[in-house]
Scaffold this active site. Sequence first.
Site, PDB file in Angstrom:
ATOM      1  CD  GLU A 198      -4.864   4.627   0.618  1.00 17.99           C
ATOM      2  OE1 GLU A 198      -4.747   5.115   1.755  1.00 17.99           O
ATOM      3  OE2 GLU A 198      -5.854   3.972   0.258  1.00 17.99           O
ATOM      4  CE  LYS A 246      -6.398   1.219 -25.379  1.00 16.30           C
ATOM      5  NZ  LYS A 246      -7.455   2.241 -25.424  1.00 16.30           N
ATOM      6  CB  THR A 256      -4.092   3.131 -22.317  1.00 15.33           C
ATOM      7  OG1 THR A 256      -3.824   3.255 -23.716  1.00 15.33           O
ATOM      8  CG2 THR A 256      -5.559   3.349 -22.066  1.00 15.33           C
ATOM      9  CE1 TYR A 308      -4.346   0.450  -0.282  1.00 18.00           C
ATOM     10  CE2 TYR A 308      -4.301  -1.630   0.895  1.00 18.00           C
ATOM     11  CZ  TYR A 308      -4.977  -0.698   0.115  1.00 18.00           C
ATOM     12  OH  TYR A 308      -6.253  -0.930  -0.260  1.00 18.00           O
ATOM     13  NE  ARG A 336      -5.988  -4.205 -19.689  1.00 17.83           N
ATOM     14  CZ  ARG A 336      -6.065  -4.438 -20.993  1.00 17.83           C
ATOM     15  NH1 ARG A 336      -5.318  -5.354 -21.568  1.00 17.83           N
ATOM     16  NH2 ARG A 336      -6.889  -3.762 -21.736  1.00 17.83           N
ATOM     17  CG  ASP A 373      -7.712   9.409 -24.265  1.00 17.49           C
ATOM     18  OD1 ASP A 373      -6.649   8.746 -24.257  1.00 17.49           O
ATOM     19  OD2 ASP A 373      -8.823   8.922 -23.986  1.00 17.49           O
TER      20      ASP A 373
HETATM   21  C1  LIG Z   1      -8.602   2.415 -24.759  1.00 14.43           C
HETATM   22  C2  LIG Z   1      -8.951   3.825 -24.570  1.00 14.43           C
HETATM   23  C3  LIG Z   1      -9.311   4.334 -23.316  1.00 14.43           C
HETATM   24  C4  LIG Z   1      -9.624   3.467 -22.126  1.00 14.43           C
HETATM   25  O1  LIG Z   1      -8.669   2.676 -21.667  1.00 14.43           O
HETATM   26  P1  LIG Z   1      -9.001   1.492 -20.628  1.00 14.43           P
HETATM   27  O2  LIG Z   1      -7.636   1.137 -20.168  1.00 14.43           O
HETATM   28  O3  LIG Z   1      -9.679   0.446 -21.423  1.00 14.43           O
HETATM   29  O4  LIG Z   1      -9.852   2.047 -19.558  1.00 14.43           O
HETATM   30  C5  LIG Z   1      -9.513   5.694 -23.187  1.00 14.43           C
HETATM   31  N1  LIG Z   1      -9.389   6.512 -24.243  1.00 14.43           N
HETATM   32  C6  LIG Z   1      -9.070   6.063 -25.472  1.00 14.43           C
HETATM   33  C7  LIG Z   1      -8.946   7.022 -26.590  1.00 14.43           C
HETATM   34  C8  LIG Z   1      -8.863   4.703 -25.684  1.00 14.43           C
HETATM   35  O5  LIG Z   1      -8.600   4.255 -26.904  1.00 14.43           O
END
Ligand SMILES: *Cc1c(COP(=O)(O)O)cnc(C)c1O
Length: 471
Positions: free
Chosen positions: A61, A244, A241, A59, A250, A215
Site C-alpha cells: 500500500e 484489450k 484497461t 502487500y 487484466r 477512456d
Molecule cells: C472494458 C471497458 C471498461 C471496463 O474495464 P473492466 O476491466 O471490465 O472493468 C471501461 N471503459 C471502457 C471504455 C471499456 O471498454
Amino acid sequence: MDPVNEWGNTPLNVVDEEIYNLIEKEKRRQSHGIELIASENFTSFAVIQALGSPLTNKYSEGMPGNRYYGGNEFIDEIENLCRSRALQVYRLDPTKWGVNVQPYSGSPANFAAYTAILNPHDRIMGLDLPSGGHLTHGYYTSGGKKISATSIYFESLPYKVDFSTGYIDYDKLEEKALDFRPKLIICGGSAYPRDWEYAKLRSVADKCGAMLLCDMAHISGLVAAQEAANPFSYCDIVTTTTHKSLRGPRAGMIFYRKGPKPEKKGQAADAVYDYEDRINFAVFPSLQGGPHNHQIGALAVALKQAMSPGFKAYAKQVKANAVALGKYLMSKDYKLVTEGTDNHLVLWDLRPLGLTGNKVEKLCDVCNITVNKNAVFGDSSALAPGGVRIGTPAMTSRGLVEKDFEQIGEFLHRSVTLTLKIQNEHGKLLKDFNKGLVNNEELAQLKEDVEKFSASFDMPGFLMSEMKYKD
Ligand SMILES: *Cc1c(COP(=O)(O)O)cnc(C)c1O
C-alpha cells in the site's frame, strides 16, 4: 513429504484435479474457437508467467518509496519500471505526464479518476451506452434507473451518436454541453467503430469549462502503435484497461497531466495541474487497498512487448483485418453501423434481417464462434439488442491476416443464414428457436469447420500440443 512441501509445492493437477481439468477445458475452448469479442485478447506466455508469480504475495500500500509495509525494495523497482514504460509506450514526457498503474481494472480506474477530480453530484457527460459508450461513463436507463455507480454519485447527461449515420453528433454534443455545463466530459467507448475527434471535444470542454477525460480502454493498443488518433494531445486525463487491444494482463491505468498549465485568461500565470496527488490518493487509500503486484509486474512485461516492432505490425494487422471483415460482410449486403470501421471492431446491424443479436450470439456460441450481442442505436429494447459487435484483436494475436478474416466472414455469413432459417422454421421466441439448435446437421458441420480452422493457428500463452484435451 513434509507438510509445507505437501501443501505448498504440489502442482495444481495433483492438488485440485477439478480446477486443473476446467482450466485445460478452457484452454481447449480458447484454442478451438474463433474469438471475436472486441474487448478480449490473448496475452503472452511471459505475461502469464509474471501473473502466476509470487509477486501476488506482497502487500505494498502506498507509492514506490513511500509504502506502509516493509520489504518493498523489489516491488518498488517493478512498479517504477511499469510506470516509466507506460509513459514511454505512449511517448509521454515525464515532466508533463504521470501515471498510476495500481487500478485493479478499467472500471476501478475510472471511478478513481472521478473520485479524484469530482465532488458528489458534479455533472458529467459521456457517450450513451446504447450509442457505444461504457457503463462507467454514467449510464442510467431510459426509465431513469441508475445503473452505474457513476450515475448514482454524479449527475450524468449522455451524448449520443447520430441516429442516421451512427457517427457521434458533435454539434448536438456541444449544444447539450453548453446547456448542461458539465464539470467533466468523457470520451472513448466500447462499441464505437470510428476514431474520435479529440480537438473538437477539447474545444467543447473549453467552452463550458469542463475537464476532458478519455477512456481509451478498447483502443489503447492502437494508440500505443500510433494506429489511432492520440488522445494525450488534447485530454487532461486518460484512463485505460490493459487487457484489450494492448494485450496485457487484466488491469487498469490512469494517466494525468502534471506541471504548469497552458496559459489561459483568468488563470494565474504560475498555475499547475493538481491531478497527481488527487489521483494517487483516490486509488489508495480512498478506493483500493494493496496493489496487485503480480498484475503490475505482468503489465510491465506487456508494456515492454508493446514497444517491440512486432507490436506495431500486430496493431496495423488488427485494423487491416477489421477492414477486410467489414468489406466481406458488406459484399454480402449486410449492414454495418457507419458502413465500416477505423479501428479494431465492426458493429453489425442485424435489424434489417429481422434478427436479434441474442440469437446470432447464441447460434455462434454453439459452433465455437464467440461474438457478443450489442445495442444498435435506436433499439427499442435493451434486452433484445439488434446487433453484434465483432473485434479482431484476439485472432490477430494468433497470426490471422486478411484472407483468414474473409474466411471468418464466410463462417459468420453461414451462421446468420442458419439463424434465419431456424427462426423461420421454429419461430421467433427464444425457447422455440433454441429447439432448432439441437441435432441440427448444418450446425454440427459449421462447428466442425470452425474447430478445424481455428485449431490450425498457434495460441499465444500456451502450447496446444501440451493441452490435456486436444480434440
Ligand atoms: C472494458 C471497458 C471498461 C471496463 O474495464 P473492466 O476491466 O471490465 O472493468 C471501461 N471503459 C471502457 C471504455 C471499456 O471498454
